[in-house]
Design an enzyme around this catalytic site. Sequence first.
Site, PDB file in Angstrom:
ATOM      1  N   GLN A 246      -4.763  -1.293   9.441  1.00 55.33           N
ATOM      2  CA  GLN A 246      -4.747  -2.630   8.861  1.00 55.33           C
ATOM      3  C   GLN A 246      -5.425  -3.627   9.802  1.00 55.33           C
ATOM      4  O   GLN A 246      -5.140  -3.661  11.003  1.00 55.33           O
ATOM      5  CB  GLN A 246      -3.288  -3.046   8.574  1.00 55.33           C
ATOM      6  CG  GLN A 246      -3.133  -4.367   7.852  1.00 55.33           C
ATOM      7  CD  GLN A 246      -3.667  -4.349   6.411  1.00 55.33           C
ATOM      8  OE1 GLN A 246      -3.734  -3.294   5.777  1.00 55.33           O
ATOM      9  NE2 GLN A 246      -4.068  -5.493   5.909  1.00 55.33           N
TER      10      GLN A 246
ATOM     11  N   LYS B  88       0.851  -1.207   0.000  1.00 55.09           N
ATOM     12  CA  LYS B  88       0.000   0.000   0.000  1.00 55.09           C
ATOM     13  C   LYS B  88       0.883   1.252   0.000  1.00 55.09           C
ATOM     14  O   LYS B  88       0.662   2.190  -0.775  1.00 55.09           O
ATOM     15  CB  LYS B  88      -0.935   0.003   1.223  1.00 55.09           C
ATOM     16  CG  LYS B  88      -2.080  -0.991   1.088  1.00 55.09           C
ATOM     17  CD  LYS B  88      -2.880  -1.202   2.372  1.00 55.09           C
ATOM     18  CE  LYS B  88      -3.866  -2.352   2.155  1.00 55.09           C
ATOM     19  NZ  LYS B  88      -4.642  -2.728   3.339  1.00 55.09           N
TER      20      LYS B  88
ATOM     21  N   ASP C  44     -10.989   3.299   3.580  1.00 57.50           N
ATOM     22  CA  ASP C  44     -11.391   1.885   3.504  1.00 57.50           C
ATOM     23  C   ASP C  44     -12.907   1.761   3.296  1.00 57.50           C
ATOM     24  O   ASP C  44     -13.388   0.712   2.872  1.00 57.50           O
ATOM     25  CB  ASP C  44     -11.057   1.185   4.836  1.00 57.50           C
ATOM     26  CG  ASP C  44      -9.843   0.285   4.762  1.00 57.50           C
ATOM     27  OD1 ASP C  44      -9.588  -0.272   3.689  1.00 57.50           O
ATOM     28  OD2 ASP C  44      -9.173   0.133   5.802  1.00 57.50           O
TER      29      ASP C  44
HETATM   30  N1  GUN Z   1      -7.002  -6.503   5.982  1.00 55.70           N
HETATM   31  C1  GUN Z   1      -7.262  -7.254   4.883  1.00 55.70           C
HETATM   32  N2  GUN Z   1      -7.858  -6.504   3.932  1.00 55.70           N
HETATM   33  C2  GUN Z   1      -7.975  -5.244   4.428  1.00 55.70           C
HETATM   34  C3  GUN Z   1      -8.490  -4.028   3.903  1.00 55.70           C
HETATM   35  O1  GUN Z   1      -8.995  -3.944   2.781  1.00 55.70           O
HETATM   36  N3  GUN Z   1      -8.407  -2.949   4.728  1.00 55.70           N
HETATM   37  C4  GUN Z   1      -7.884  -3.019   5.980  1.00 55.70           C
HETATM   38  N4  GUN Z   1      -7.871  -1.914   6.719  1.00 55.70           N
HETATM   39  N5  GUN Z   1      -7.396  -4.138   6.498  1.00 55.70           N
HETATM   40  C5  GUN Z   1      -7.433  -5.246   5.724  1.00 55.70           C
END
Ligand code: GUN
Length: 302
Positions: free
Chosen positions: A98, A54, A121
């Site tokens: 996350q 990311k 998100d």
């Molecule tokens: N963990 C796995 N996929 C995601 C996601 O799309 N966003 C976040 N914040 N955590 C994750």
Amino acid sequence: MSAKLISGTEIREEILEEITAEVAEIKEKHGKVPGLVTILVGASPASISYVTLKIKTAHRVGFHEIQDDQPEDISEADLLALIEKYNNDDSINGILVQLPLPKHIDDKKVLNAIDPDKDVDGFHPVNVGRLMIGGDEVKFPPCTPAGIQEMIVRAGVETKGAEVVVVGRSNIVGKPIANMMVQKGRGANATVTIVHTGTKDLAGHCKRADILIVAAGVPDLVKPEWIKKGACVIDVGVNRVGEKISEKTGKKIAILKGDVDFDAAKEVAGSITPVPGGVGPMTITMLMLNTLKSLKFKLGLM
Ligand code: GUN
């Protein structure tokens, strides 16, 4: 017949180039770039690799990016205070915590603490509500469903009036993608059915689908007999079924399998996403798009 492959890797490149160009234009005209912070608690290898990618992608498209990693034993109060700091930081347009979080932290409390206007998100209840209302209300569609919809559009698959069947009812994929596909508008206006573990005739529903979206988390769940000839099949499953040594790096990597029996399904479907290289690359791409949108909302450009 062999289905047309819908490559998330290729579509990602197209969209990231579009984002890079728009970031450069906004920087020139307004002197600002989108800012993204990722907050990772602990050191789960899967989470580290997601967050690293990311941040790398944010850097690539010209964002201001902060990778704020925190120890596994951070208290809930300290994590909430950290989020508040970024809520009040003008250089930050997107805050991503996350998931999953360690057990001693209430993830609902944490997600609810993020300013809904920085919730790239799309997990905050305010943004879930905005998505439900649809149209101009929507600010940040959740990234995986947004990626799925974008792939369907860019693959040229007609959604208006289509029978869409979604396998799985998670808050992150199944429920939001069903909600998005049923709205009026681009890449939507479909007739949508959600099937799940309580559904009586899973195969019967799937067989009706013009667009079949599978997010069940069960490797090879969907058999070729469940697929209507010529259907568009979107496989959201990322199941780790073993490990192998990477030819590129010499390191151990996971062997991934989707929720659809790909080799057999591609002989029936009209178009299909692979695993890996399908929906996966789209999620981070849509996170970048949401972060760019967040700055554009702030600057009154949207
Ligand atoms: N963990 C796995 N996929 C995601 C996601 O799309 N966003 C976040 N914040 N955590 C994750």
